[in-house]
Enzyme design. Structure first.
Site, PDB file in Angstrom:
ATOM      1  N   GLY A  12     -27.698  41.460 -33.284  1.00  0.00           N
ATOM      2  CA  GLY A  12     -29.080  41.336 -33.738  1.00  0.00           C
ATOM      3  C   GLY A  12     -29.291  40.019 -34.465  1.00  0.00           C
TER       4      GLY A  12
ATOM      5  CG  ASP B 124     -16.672  45.659 -29.929  1.00  0.00           C
ATOM      6  OD1 ASP B 124     -16.114  46.232 -30.882  1.00  0.00           O
ATOM      7  OD2 ASP B 124     -17.895  45.715 -29.734  1.00  0.00           O
TER       8      ASP B 124
ATOM      9  N   GLY C  31     -12.418  41.877 -32.744  1.00  0.00           N
ATOM     10  CA  GLY C  31     -11.292  40.981 -32.946  1.00  0.00           C
ATOM     11  C   GLY C  31     -10.915  40.124 -31.762  1.00  0.00           C
ATOM     12  CB  ILE C  32     -12.016  39.863 -28.197  1.00  0.00           C
ATOM     13  CG1 ILE C  32     -11.692  41.316 -27.849  1.00  0.00           C
ATOM     14  CG2 ILE C  32     -11.755  38.893 -27.035  1.00  0.00           C
ATOM     15  CD1 ILE C  32     -10.497  41.543 -26.991  1.00  0.00           C
TER      16      ILE C  32
ATOM     17  CG  HIS D  61     -20.555  47.532 -35.745  1.00  0.00           C
ATOM     18  ND1 HIS D  61     -21.386  48.314 -35.004  1.00  0.00           N
ATOM     19  CD2 HIS D  61     -21.334  46.500 -36.183  1.00  0.00           C
ATOM     20  CE1 HIS D  61     -22.609  47.805 -34.999  1.00  0.00           C
ATOM     21  NE2 HIS D  61     -22.602  46.688 -35.705  1.00  0.00           N
TER      22      HIS D  61
END
Ligand SMILES: Cc1cc2nc3c(=O)[nH]c(=O)nc-3n(C[C@H](O)[C@H](O)[C@H](O)COP(=O)(O)O)c2cc1C
Length: 363
Positions: free
Chosen positions: A88, A288, A290-291, A257
């Site tokens: 966002g 998802d 930490g990538i 998150h």
């Protein structure tokens, strides 16, 4: 290296250079909003450490051809196993925000998850990349009518699936932002709403919640009325994975998150193997949190993910150079992934299993 505008993004030689350029362009408060996590940021740190705790197990002289990186997620063909996260307030990082992200996805054969709380309307983003597949993200909050209104808008604008963010019944306490007295302007969150007041009425509930958190049955029932496939984002346990699938989810995003919600929990990578075991091979999983590079993508896939979702790494590309900056992130990821697969002696992503990894100490 510093880039003063979007031109020249192709000169970035490494992903770290892109991050550095991005942070160099943002105010201190905006950098903290992007980089920070909730609480003591324990989970934020764990997300990175979890990747470092796996080492590769190479196979030499394998006779494998140049590795293939093509993949599929929720019926969409991908050139790389990558989706971009819904983030966002995207206009904070670049005026074109998710419009530029969608164009970069279209140019590289990857897919956008477009946020409900973004700076541009979902219709405008769909029009900017008309032939590209995209998924639309929603928060399960407010009235049934309000929720269905935005889901139906995604369906009418041609979005291929819905991504429901399940781990934000209320916003996590992000201490950097609290210390900075910082929250991006509602105008940056409100691109899908006609007025700032309307955006505040809908999204303000994420800050001061007064109604109960939705149960799976309510979510599943409403989404069944629309009929688009949907994925549940924010799944961290085998029990929640099974509950989401029972409610009708076709795919899950294993995610905490990016450490921005419940601090103190595990890294999402550490939850992935048991979630894969719980749902079996038929349910698609994205990971998802930490990538940051191609090695992380390869490790996530070896441990059971079908694709990964890029949060901050996508924002770095966007902030550093708009659409071109994000395209450069994808190009560098592709180069890293194919180099690693070659050195691992694997001919494609589908050849990756946990046998490609072994536990190791982080450095
Ligand atoms: C600036 C920012 C804004 C975000 N906004 C949203 C959002 O509106 N909805 C959502 O589901 N996730 C949101 N996320 C979380 C991402 O979708 C994703 O889960 C997370 O960034 C993954 O972790 P990573 O940043 O370590 O890759 C946001 C993340 C960031 C960094």
């Amino acid at each position: 290296m510093r880039q003063s505008d979007d031109n020249g993004a192709t000169e970035f030689a490494t992903l770290d250079e892109i991050r550095e350029a991005a942070l160099g362009k943002l105010s201190d408060a905006a950098s903290d909003y992007l980089e920070g996590g909730a609480g003591d940021e324990t989970t934020l740190r764990r997300n990175r450490r979890a990747f470092e705790r796996w080492a590769f197990v190479p196979r030499v002289m394998s006779g494998q051809p140049t590795p293939a990186t093509a993949s599929r997620f929720l019926g969409v063909e991908l050139a790389l196993p990558i989706l971009t996260a819904p983030f966002g307030a995207d206009g904070l990082f670049h005026p074109d925000g998710h419009v530029a992200v969608a164009r970069a996805n279209a140019a590289t054969g990857t897919v956008s998850i477009v946020p409900e709380a973004g700076s541009h309307s979902l219709e405008r983003i769909a029009a900017a990349a008309p032939r590209a597949a995209a998924f639309g993200q929603v928060h399960p909050l407010g009235t049934d009518e309000g929720f269905l209104r935005i889901v139906r808008r995604y369906a009418e604008a041609g979005y291929r699936a819905i991504c429901v963010t399940c781990d934000v019944p209320i916003m996590g306490r992000r201490e950097r932002d609290l210390r900075n007295r910082y929250l991006p302007d509602y105008a940056l969150f409100g691109g899908n709403y006609a007025t700032i007041d309307e955006a505040f009425r809908q999204l303000g509930q994420l800050i001061e919640r007064e109604t109960p958190v939705w149960p799976w049955s309510r979510l599943g029932g409403l989404l069944a009325q629309v009929g688009l496939p949907w994925m549940a984002k924010g799944i961290m346990t085998a029990d929640d994975a099974r509950a989401a699938v029972a409610a009708g989810a076709s795919a899950l995003v294993v995610s905490n998150h990016g450490g921005r919600q419940l601090d103190g929990q595990r890294a999402s990578l550490d939850a992935l193997p048991e979630i894969r075991d719980a749902v079996g091979p038929a349910v698609e999983l994205a990971l998802d949190s930490g990538i940051r590079n191609g090695a992380d993508v390869v490790k996530a896939i070896a441990l059971g993910a079908d694709a990964v979702v890029l949060g901050r790494l996508a924002v770095y590309g966007l902030a550093a150079g708009g659409e071109a900056g994000l395209c450069r992130v994808f190009e560098l990821l592709r180069a890293e992934i194919t180099t690693i697969l070659t050195l691992l002696g694997r001919g494609s992503l589908t050849d990756l299993t946990p046998a490609a990894l072994i536990r190791a100490e982080p450095d």
